[in-house]
Design a protein around this motif. Structure first.
Motif, PDB file in Angstrom:
ATOM      1  N   LEU A 111       0.827  -1.199   0.000  1.00 16.55           N
ATOM      2  CA  LEU A 111       0.000   0.000   0.000  1.00 16.55           C
ATOM      3  C   LEU A 111       0.864   1.252   0.000  1.00 16.55           C
ATOM      4  O   LEU A 111       0.379   2.339  -0.270  1.00 16.55           O
ATOM      5  N   SER A 112       2.142   1.084   0.342  1.00 21.10           N
ATOM      6  CA  SER A 112       3.076   2.210   0.401  1.00 21.10           C
ATOM      7  C   SER A 112       3.665   2.455  -0.979  1.00 21.10           C
ATOM      8  O   SER A 112       3.863   1.533  -1.754  1.00 21.10           O
ATOM      9  N   ASP A 113       3.962   3.717  -1.274  1.00 16.94           N
ATOM     10  CA  ASP A 113       4.626   4.063  -2.526  1.00 16.94           C
ATOM     11  C   ASP A 113       5.614   5.175  -2.247  1.00 16.94           C
ATOM     12  O   ASP A 113       5.192   6.310  -2.021  1.00 16.94           O
ATOM     13  N   PRO A 114       6.902   4.871  -2.184  1.00 14.49           N
ATOM     14  CA  PRO A 114       7.538   3.585  -2.460  1.00 14.49           C
ATOM     15  C   PRO A 114       7.149   2.539  -1.419  1.00 14.49           C
ATOM     16  O   PRO A 114       6.565   2.872  -0.385  1.00 14.49           O
ATOM     17  N   ILE A 124       9.323   2.196   7.236  1.00 18.83           N
ATOM     18  CA  ILE A 124       7.981   1.653   7.411  1.00 18.83           C
ATOM     19  C   ILE A 124       7.410   1.224   6.063  1.00 18.83           C
ATOM     20  O   ILE A 124       7.809   1.737   5.010  1.00 18.83           O
ATOM     21  N   SER A 125       6.491   0.282   6.130  1.00 20.37           N
ATOM     22  CA  SER A 125       5.854  -0.198   4.916  1.00 20.37           C
ATOM     23  C   SER A 125       4.454  -0.682   5.280  1.00 20.37           C
ATOM     24  O   SER A 125       4.272  -1.368   6.287  1.00 20.37           O
ATOM     25  N   PHE A 126       3.459  -0.304   4.481  1.00 24.77           N
ATOM     26  CA  PHE A 126       2.078  -0.722   4.703  1.00 24.77           C
ATOM     27  C   PHE A 126       1.673  -1.717   3.626  1.00 24.77           C
ATOM     28  O   PHE A 126       1.968  -1.524   2.442  1.00 24.77           O
ATOM     29  N   TRP A 127       0.969  -2.772   4.065  1.00 19.36           N
ATOM     30  CA  TRP A 127       0.556  -3.858   3.181  1.00 19.36           C
ATOM     31  C   TRP A 127      -0.883  -4.246   3.456  1.00 19.36           C
ATOM     32  O   TRP A 127      -1.383  -4.068   4.564  1.00 19.36           O
ATOM     33  N   SER A 128      -1.518  -4.839   2.473  1.00 17.43           N
ATOM     34  CA  SER A 128      -2.824  -5.451   2.628  1.00 17.43           C
ATOM     35  C   SER A 128      -2.589  -6.957   2.664  1.00 17.43           C
ATOM     36  O   SER A 128      -1.975  -7.513   1.752  1.00 17.43           O
ATOM     37  N   ASP A 129      -3.038  -7.626   3.752  1.00 13.40           N
ATOM     38  CA  ASP A 129      -2.842  -9.078   3.848  1.00 13.40           C
ATOM     39  C   ASP A 129      -3.773  -9.772   2.847  1.00 13.40           C
ATOM     40  O   ASP A 129      -4.544  -9.103   2.149  1.00 13.40           O
ATOM     41  N   PRO A 130      -3.725 -11.098   2.718  1.00 14.04           N
ATOM     42  CA  PRO A 130      -4.546 -11.779   1.700  1.00 14.04           C
ATOM     43  C   PRO A 130      -6.042 -11.530   1.796  1.00 14.04           C
ATOM     44  O   PRO A 130      -6.747 -11.702   0.807  1.00 14.04           O
TER      45      PRO A 130
END
Length: 151
Positions: A111-114, A124-130
């Motif tokens: 979800l992060s860019d970069p 830090i980095s944001f993600w969407s789990d499955p």
């Protein structure tokens, strides 16, 4: 508090989500139980469900909750800070590189860019789990490779 903090995540596919949090974050199933409707309804949980307690390596627990009836999707394309209520889980890691590399193969999407953002001495980095739950990974060691990040 008498025990580390726990958070419950309602899921559609218990095995998928147990595998995801186990493989990516090292969470290990500590306990599994079926909560009968006779307990789930009076407790305010809505009915029968299965709960798996995943121990986070640093302490605390992620409880995966699978209701007998299919949960209503809360998957919204709204950014985490744009919705009310619990928005994301945060995992603090020594080095996020291995986890960030493993997340796409485990079914997560960035979800992060970069993908990795440097801010205030951290990465830090944001993600969407499955299943669409938002997960943040944080690495306090942003100053790797001799870069100055003294924001």
């Amino acid at each position: 508090m008498t025990l580390p903090f726990e958070v419950g995540v309602v899921v559609r596919d218990l095995e998928l989500m147990e595998r995801f949090y186990g493989e990516v974050f090292g969470c290990r199933a500590e306990r599994r139980t079926r909560v009968p409707e006779s307990v789930g309804v009076p407790a305010g949980l809505g009915g029968e469900l299965t709960v798996v307690w995943l121990r986070v390596p640093s302490g605390g627990c992620v409880k995966l909750v699978l209701p007998r009836s299919v949960p209503v999707s809360a998957r919204a394309e709204t950014l985490p800070a744009g919705r009310l209520g619990l928005s994301y889980l945060t995992f603090h890691l020594d080095d996020i590189d291995a986890v960030v590399a493993a997340l796409p193969a485990a079914g997560a999407r960035p979800l992060s860019d970069p993908v990795v953002v440097r801010a205030r001495g951290r990465r830090i980095s944001f993600w969407s789990d499955p299943e669409g739950n938002v997960v943040e990974v944080v690495d306090e060691r942003a100053d790797i490779a001799g870069q100055d990040h003294s924001n």
